[in-house]
Structure formats: C-alpha cells, structure tokens
Design an enzyme around this catalytic site. Structure first.
Site, PDB file in Angstrom:
ATOM      1  N   ALA A 165       1.022  -1.404  -0.026  1.00  0.00           N
ATOM      2  CA  ALA A 165       0.192  -0.287  -0.015  1.00  0.00           C
ATOM      3  C   ALA A 165       1.243   1.449  -0.073  1.00  0.00           C
ATOM      4  CB  ALA A 165      -0.100  -0.457   1.165  1.00  0.00           C
ATOM      5  N   ASN A 188      11.119   0.810   3.431  1.00  0.00           N
ATOM      6  CA  ASN A 188       9.385   1.173   4.307  1.00  0.00           C
ATOM      7  C   ASN A 188       9.382   2.327   5.397  1.00  0.00           C
ATOM      8  OD1 ASN A 188       6.448   0.373   4.147  1.00  0.00           O
ATOM      9  ND2 ASN A 188       7.459  -0.575   5.925  1.00  0.00           N
ATOM     10  N   CYS A 228     -24.187 -14.675 -14.800  1.00  0.00           N
ATOM     11  CA  CYS A 228     -23.266 -14.727 -16.939  1.00  0.00           C
ATOM     12  C   CYS A 228     -22.114 -14.752 -17.413  1.00  0.00           C
ATOM     13  CB  CYS A 228     -23.979 -14.131 -18.105  1.00  0.00           C
ATOM     14  SG  CYS A 228     -24.289 -11.899 -17.818  1.00  0.00           S
ATOM     15  N   HIS A 247      -3.611  -9.415  -5.398  1.00  0.00           N
ATOM     16  CA  HIS A 247      -5.231  -9.557  -4.916  1.00  0.00           C
ATOM     17  C   HIS A 247      -5.934  -9.124  -6.058  1.00  0.00           C
ATOM     18  CE1 HIS A 247      -2.777  -9.326  -0.764  1.00  0.00           C
ATOM     19  NE2 HIS A 247      -3.101  -9.839  -1.247  1.00  0.00           N
ATOM     20  N   GLN A 260      -0.058  -6.252  -4.133  1.00  0.00           N
ATOM     21  CA  GLN A 260      -0.642  -6.491  -3.279  1.00  0.00           C
ATOM     22  C   GLN A 260      -1.955  -5.277  -3.371  1.00  0.00           C
ATOM     23  OE1 GLN A 260       0.441  -7.774   1.000  1.00  0.00           O
ATOM     24  NE2 GLN A 260       2.570  -7.250  -0.021  1.00  0.00           N
ATOM     25  N   CYS A 269     -28.788  -8.924 -16.824  1.00  0.00           N
ATOM     26  CA  CYS A 269     -28.734 -10.231 -17.087  1.00  0.00           C
ATOM     27  C   CYS A 269     -29.595  -9.923 -15.423  1.00  0.00           C
ATOM     28  CB  CYS A 269     -28.408 -11.128 -17.439  1.00  0.00           C
ATOM     29  SG  CYS A 269     -27.303 -11.116 -16.313  1.00  0.00           S
ATOM     30  N   SER A 316       4.135  -3.296   4.839  1.00  0.00           N
ATOM     31  CA  SER A 316       4.233  -4.058   6.325  1.00  0.00           C
ATOM     32  C   SER A 316       5.149  -5.308   6.608  1.00  0.00           C
ATOM     33  CB  SER A 316       3.269  -3.361   7.327  1.00  0.00           C
ATOM     34  OG  SER A 316       2.027  -4.270   6.996  1.00  0.00           O
TER      35      SER A 316
END
Length: 239
Positions: free
Chosen positions: A23, A213, A131, A120, A102, A152, A191
């Site tokens: 993220a 990070n 359908c 993801h 992710q 539909c 993380s």
C-alpha cells in the site's frame, strides 16, 4: 557511502530485478493504506474494513459492501507517482523483470508497466456472477444502483481478492517464478504482515534483498539494505 548510493550500485549491477510492493507504493498518490495511523483500519465504520472486504460480508451484505467499496476504493482519478514512474523506467531499461503488487488500484498499469502480478486482483476488472459478462470499473463505480447489476439482472462482483478468498493460481505461479529467478528483490511500501502474499519472499535466492518502508518489518534483519523512508523520497534520487 550513503544508502541511496548503495541502492543505486545494486540496481546498476542487477539485471533481473523484481519489485514487491504494498500500500505504501500508492499512498503518495493520495490513496489511503490500511494500517497506518490515518489508514482505513483506524476510521470508524459500523464494521471493521477487513470484515466489509470479506467474501462472507459481500455475500450477506452487498449494499454495505458496495457503499464502502465505492467510497474508499475508487481510484479512477488517481495518477501514478514517482515510484510507479521510476519502475516504468527500470522496465524500459530492461532491468525490471516483474512487479508483484498487493495493490488493486491499477496505478502500475497506468504508469505503463507490462509484467505485473496482481496478487489481490484489480478494481478495473469486474464480472457478472450470473452470466459472466465483464464490466469495467467506471460502470461499477458510476452505477446508479448501490449494487451494480448486469443487463441479465445478475450482481456484478469486482475481480479483487477479498478476505476468505484464495489467490489466483496462475498469478501465484508467475509470482513464484519471477521471484525465484530474480537477482535483486526490492520490497517497498509494505509491512509484510499480509499472508499468503508475504510468503512468496522466501523464494528469493538472488544476490540483493532491499527493503524500503517507513516502519520496520520482521524481515529487516534478512535484507542487504534497509531504508526507512517514503518510497518517493528514495526513488526520486535514483537514476
């Protein structure tokens, strides 16, 4: 030698780099993450975000699911940032062999990267549960009804991996193959607590493992280089 100089040297030496992102890659584009102080997990809803983004919640509370989904996961007007653009440049140079993400926001695609493993899924792919007809993200987010429906009358579901759902087998195999064959793995903006995604890191057998990070991770001790900073601050200084 500074950390930036060390990182630049590793990148210059490497020929098959894989970037594994979370993220934190997209927060500098204005997308909220989940676990930081001002992330989605710390906002107040009738249900916790991880509950509202679960398959069982989608099955039982589609209106509440879509209220949250449309309010918080609409990235249609969000643009790629420094990190996305730098990774595109690395791919153009023939150094970046794959991106494993992710994130579901589609910003790597917007930046022009080609070889992307979407662990993801993505908000840009949606299908009718009755359908199978496919719909784009604009149709889903701009539908007049809270719960978007197919012609539909079937309910449309985003092709994102919800909690309680398994990962796509082809994506998993591609991810493992890319990481296994990489000579450098850059882990950024995550993380490293979301499973099974984080388990793929153990397949790396290359020379350089780098973690970028803001906060420490449980894998820091295994890395050749750890930089605790925003990704944009790091990638803006590289060439």
């Amino acid at each position: 030698m500074t950390d930036i100089e060390k990182l630049q040297g590793m990148i210059d030496e490497s020929k098959k780099i894989v970037f594994f992102g979370g993220a934190g890659v997209s927060t500098e584009s204005g997308i909220k993450d989940f676990r930081s102080i001002d992330g989605l997990y710390n906002e107040k809803y009738d249900y916790p975000p991880e509950v509202m983004l679960s398959r069982s919640f989608f099955n039982e509370h589609k209106q509440e699911f879509y209220k949250f989904y449309k309010d918080k996961l609409n990235c249609l007007d969000i643009e790629p940032n420094v990190t996305h653009k730098y990774l595109k440049m690395l791919e153009d140079k023939g150094k970046l062999s794959a991106i494993v993400t992710q994130n579901i926001d589609g910003l790597h695609e917007k930046a022009g990267n080609k070889n992307i493993y979407l662990l993801h899924g993505t908000i840009y792919s949606n299908h009718c549960m009755m359908c199978g007809k496919e719909y784009d993200a604009s149709y889903v987010f701009n539908s007049k009804d809270i719960v978007p429906r197919c012609k539909c009358k079937g309910i449309i579901k985003p092709d994102v991996v919800l909690y309680e759902e398994g990962l796509d087998e082809d994506t998993v195999n591609g991810t493992i193959n890319a990481i296994s064959n990489a000579d450098m793995l850059i882990i950024g903006g995550t993380s490293l607590v979301v499973y099974p995604a984080v388990s793929f890191i153990r397949y790396f057998k290359g020379k350089y493992l780098v973690i970028i990070n803001i906060d420490s991770t449980s894998y820091d001790r295994n890395a050749n280089l750890v930089i605790h900073d925003k990704l944009g601050n790091v990638f803006s200084k590289l060439k």
